[in-house]
Design a protein around this motif. Structure first.
Motif, PDB file in Angstrom:
ATOM      1  N   SER A 157      -2.860   5.834   2.367  1.00 16.95           N
ATOM      2  CA  SER A 157      -3.884   6.575   1.629  1.00 16.95           C
ATOM      3  C   SER A 157      -4.283   7.840   2.374  1.00 16.95           C
ATOM      4  O   SER A 157      -4.740   7.787   3.513  1.00 16.95           O
ATOM      5  N   GLY A 158      -4.082   8.981   1.742  1.00 10.17           N
ATOM      6  CA  GLY A 158      -4.453  10.258   2.347  1.00 10.17           C
ATOM      7  C   GLY A 158      -3.483  10.759   3.398  1.00 10.17           C
ATOM      8  O   GLY A 158      -3.756  11.758   4.059  1.00 10.17           O
ATOM      9  N   ALA A 159      -2.352  10.083   3.558  1.00  8.74           N
ATOM     10  CA  ALA A 159      -1.387  10.482   4.589  1.00  8.74           C
ATOM     11  C   ALA A 159      -0.629  11.737   4.163  1.00  8.74           C
ATOM     12  O   ALA A 159      -0.442  12.005   2.970  1.00  8.74           O
ATOM     13  N   SER A 160      -0.178  12.500   5.143  1.00  9.59           N
ATOM     14  CA  SER A 160       0.617  13.698   4.881  1.00  9.59           C
ATOM     15  C   SER A 160       1.998  13.283   4.391  1.00  9.59           C
ATOM     16  O   SER A 160       2.426  12.141   4.606  1.00  9.59           O
ATOM     17  N   PRO A 161       2.734  14.188   3.739  1.00 16.55           N
ATOM     18  CA  PRO A 161       4.103  13.861   3.311  1.00 16.55           C
ATOM     19  C   PRO A 161       4.977  13.419   4.490  1.00 16.55           C
ATOM     20  O   PRO A 161       5.816  12.523   4.345  1.00 16.55           O
ATOM     21  N   GLU A 162       4.765  14.038   5.660  1.00 16.38           N
ATOM     22  CA  GLU A 162       5.542  13.670   6.838  1.00 16.38           C
ATOM     23  C   GLU A 162       5.250  12.242   7.266  1.00 16.38           C
ATOM     24  O   GLU A 162       6.167  11.476   7.602  1.00 16.38           O
ATOM     25  N   LEU A 163       3.979  11.876   7.246  1.00 16.65           N
ATOM     26  CA  LEU A 163       3.607  10.524   7.656  1.00 16.65           C
ATOM     27  C   LEU A 163       4.078   9.496   6.636  1.00 16.65           C
ATOM     28  O   LEU A 163       4.521   8.402   7.000  1.00 16.65           O
ATOM     29  N   LEU A 164       4.003   9.837   5.346  1.00 12.95           N
ATOM     30  CA  LEU A 164       4.478   8.912   4.320  1.00 12.95           C
ATOM     31  C   LEU A 164       5.976   8.660   4.475  1.00 12.95           C
ATOM     32  O   LEU A 164       6.452   7.536   4.299  1.00 12.95           O
ATOM     33  N   THR A 165       6.721   9.715   4.816  1.00 16.65           N
ATOM     34  CA  THR A 165       8.160   9.557   5.049  1.00 16.65           C
ATOM     35  C   THR A 165       8.410   8.677   6.262  1.00 16.65           C
ATOM     36  O   THR A 165       9.288   7.805   6.254  1.00 16.65           O
ATOM     37  N   SER A 205       0.812  -1.218   0.000  1.00 19.60           N
ATOM     38  CA  SER A 205       0.000   0.000   0.000  1.00 19.60           C
ATOM     39  C   SER A 205       0.849   1.273   0.000  1.00 19.60           C
ATOM     40  O   SER A 205       0.340   2.363  -0.235  1.00 19.60           O
ATOM     41  N   GLN A 206       2.148   1.123   0.261  1.00 18.55           N
ATOM     42  CA  GLN A 206       3.037   2.289   0.311  1.00 18.55           C
ATOM     43  C   GLN A 206       3.351   2.772  -1.110  1.00 18.55           C
ATOM     44  O   GLN A 206       3.692   1.969  -1.981  1.00 18.55           O
ATOM     45  N   PRO A 207       3.226   4.082  -1.393  1.00 23.08           N
ATOM     46  CA  PRO A 207       3.576   4.599  -2.727  1.00 23.08           C
ATOM     47  C   PRO A 207       5.014   4.257  -3.097  1.00 23.08           C
ATOM     48  O   PRO A 207       5.887   4.187  -2.231  1.00 23.08           O
ATOM     49  N   HIS A 208       5.256   4.051  -4.378  1.00 25.01           N
ATOM     50  CA  HIS A 208       6.598   3.691  -4.832  1.00 25.01           C
ATOM     51  C   HIS A 208       7.588   4.820  -4.588  1.00 25.01           C
ATOM     52  O   HIS A 208       8.754   4.574  -4.274  1.00 25.01           O
TER      53      HIS A 208
END
Length: 203
Positions: free
Chosen positions: A83-91, A24-27
């Protein structure tokens, strides 16, 4: 060890839960420090705790304990979806998944390799360095401290690591369960072993 159908099903569910988080994590994730994002900060702290606990579990041959910690970490990741996570959370998720792929490698090497490849890890995960943890970030936010009255455990309290002994004493004496066991008695002495236990002598 005893092998059961239930054990096979449980392992299958765990494998799928792990893969779902990696898949589910973006590439590609734009690098962004946690900053003021409370969820990102909490995930980074949890990642350091995971590495600390898995390192200890594997070195101590407590493999079931390690699996239990992985389940707990997956619950946290599920509550913080990509899904819908902030850039900080995705990092923060990218950092967490990088560490997770490496610490599950001793348990599920083939799965770990697929997970590592899915998030763009360089080379093979088996050759990647074991993740390190920051003791300050890995420290528990709260400790559960048992309270003994005349040598018998009568309750427990929660306090942040390093809380002053006088403050811990106040929390213990204010606890409802402790107060109930102290009814009709006078507190003669309170011994606080920092970050470990509270002993109350009463009569």
């Amino acid at each position: 060890m005893q092998w059961t159908i239930g054990g096979i099903k449980g392992a299958w569910r765990l494998v799928n839960r792990l893969w779902d988080e990696f898949d589910s994590q973006p590439h590609e994730v734009m690098s962004a420090p946690p900053g003021a994002d409370a969820q990102a900060v909490a995930l980074i702290r949890a990642t350091h705790r995971l590495v600390k606990m898995l390192t200890a579990a594997i070195e101590g041959f407590h493999f079931n304990t390690g699996v239990a910690r992985v389940y707990e970490f997956l619950d946290l990741l599920k509550s913080l979806p990509a899904s819908g996570a902030s850039p900080e959370l995705l990092t923060a998720r990218a950092t967490a998944l990088s560490a997770l792929a490496r610490v599950i490698a001793p348990y599920a090497p083939h799965l770990a390799e697929e997970c590592w490849a899915r998030i763009g890890g360089e080379g093979m995960v088996v050759e990647a360095p074991w993740p390190r943890f920051d003791p300050a970030l890995a420290a528990d936010e709260e400790l559960v401290l048992p309270v003994q009255i005349n040598g018998k455990r009568r309750g427990e309290i929660r306090a942040a690591p390093g809380t002053a002994e006088t403050e811990v004493e106040k929390i213990a004496l204010a606890d409802l369960a402790v107060r109930r066991h102290l009814e009709g008695m006078d507190v003669r002495k309170v011994i606080v072993v920092k970050d470990r236990i509270i002993n109350i002598v009463a009569g």
